[in-house]
Design an enzyme around this catalytic site. Sequence first.
Site, short mmCIF file in Angstrom:
data_model
loop_
_atom_site.label_atom_id
_atom_site.label_comp_id
_atom_site.label_asym_id
_atom_site.label_seq_id
_atom_site.Cartn_x
_atom_site.Cartn_y
_atom_site.Cartn_z
CG ASP A 66 43.80 32.42 35.30
OD1 ASP A 66 42.88 32.35 34.47
OD2 ASP A 66 43.65 32.93 36.41
CG HIS A 137 43.61 35.05 43.42
ND1 HIS A 137 42.98 34.16 44.27
CD2 HIS A 137 42.86 35.05 42.29
CE1 HIS A 137 41.92 33.66 43.67
NE2 HIS A 137 41.81 34.19 42.48
#
Length: 266
Positions: A66, A137
């Site tokens: 990410d 997450h």
Amino acid sequence: MEVIILPTSDAVATLAADLVEAQVHAKPHAVLGVATGSSPVAVYDQLGRRLDTGLSFARTQIFTLDEYVGLNPEHPERYLNVIQRDLVAKIDVDPDAVHGPDGLAVDLRQACADYEGRITGAGGIDLQILGIGTDGHVAFNEPGSSLGSRTRVKTLTQQTRHDNARYFGGDVGAVPLHCLTQGMATIMDARSIVLIGSGATKATAVEQLVEGPISARWPATLLQLHPAVTVVIDAPAASRLQLTSYYQHTYDNKPNWQQPLARVDS
Ligand code: GLP
């Protein structure tokens, strides 16, 4: 899902490094997925030290999970810079073989599609290292993420921005609101996954990950559907699990033949 509970975070790092090393020995041109954050730093330190004993990443490719949107190229918390500092600088990987989604792209959607294409073009990820956020997450797939998602733009939760403010001088407002992240389906495409977690702050997320119902409320729970996930956690992170004695018993009696990684001739 294999759950390995170890007494300390150092032991977690050692075992995770063992798994990465086994992957690279089995397939020297392995494609590795790497996480940022504090959890894997000790793993990366260990991998760096193992170059002295013959481990080499010279033929590997590395993909980050990410990236924050909008951090300038020199920003120390830009994830490409973080992974450079925490991992790439310690190993012998070719710098041109290190990839991340482009959080500065004018067309962020296109950048996400391009990143999916780069992963696919490399042959897919052989081993993905994951941490886990306190809200469950993985990468930046926050609660409510589509379990079928691919790389895309996400909005960070306030909880994640608070958790990550420590990297931004304690200033929550300095943590970007948006990020690009591999999707849950992207992560599920990895051939094997090693998720690491340490400390009591991860206990609820780990409880959900391992023993909770599969739900977008806790995106990490999707990993229950992956055929080759190893969860390596310390005792505080495991403290809310119900079946700890069974996980321990299974690990203590693991047959020699049950090795996760088959050798691949280069
Ligand atoms: C970050 C990253 C994740 C990481 C998680 C946990 O925000 N995007 O990839 O696994 O949060 O971070 P830490 O290991 O520092 O607790």
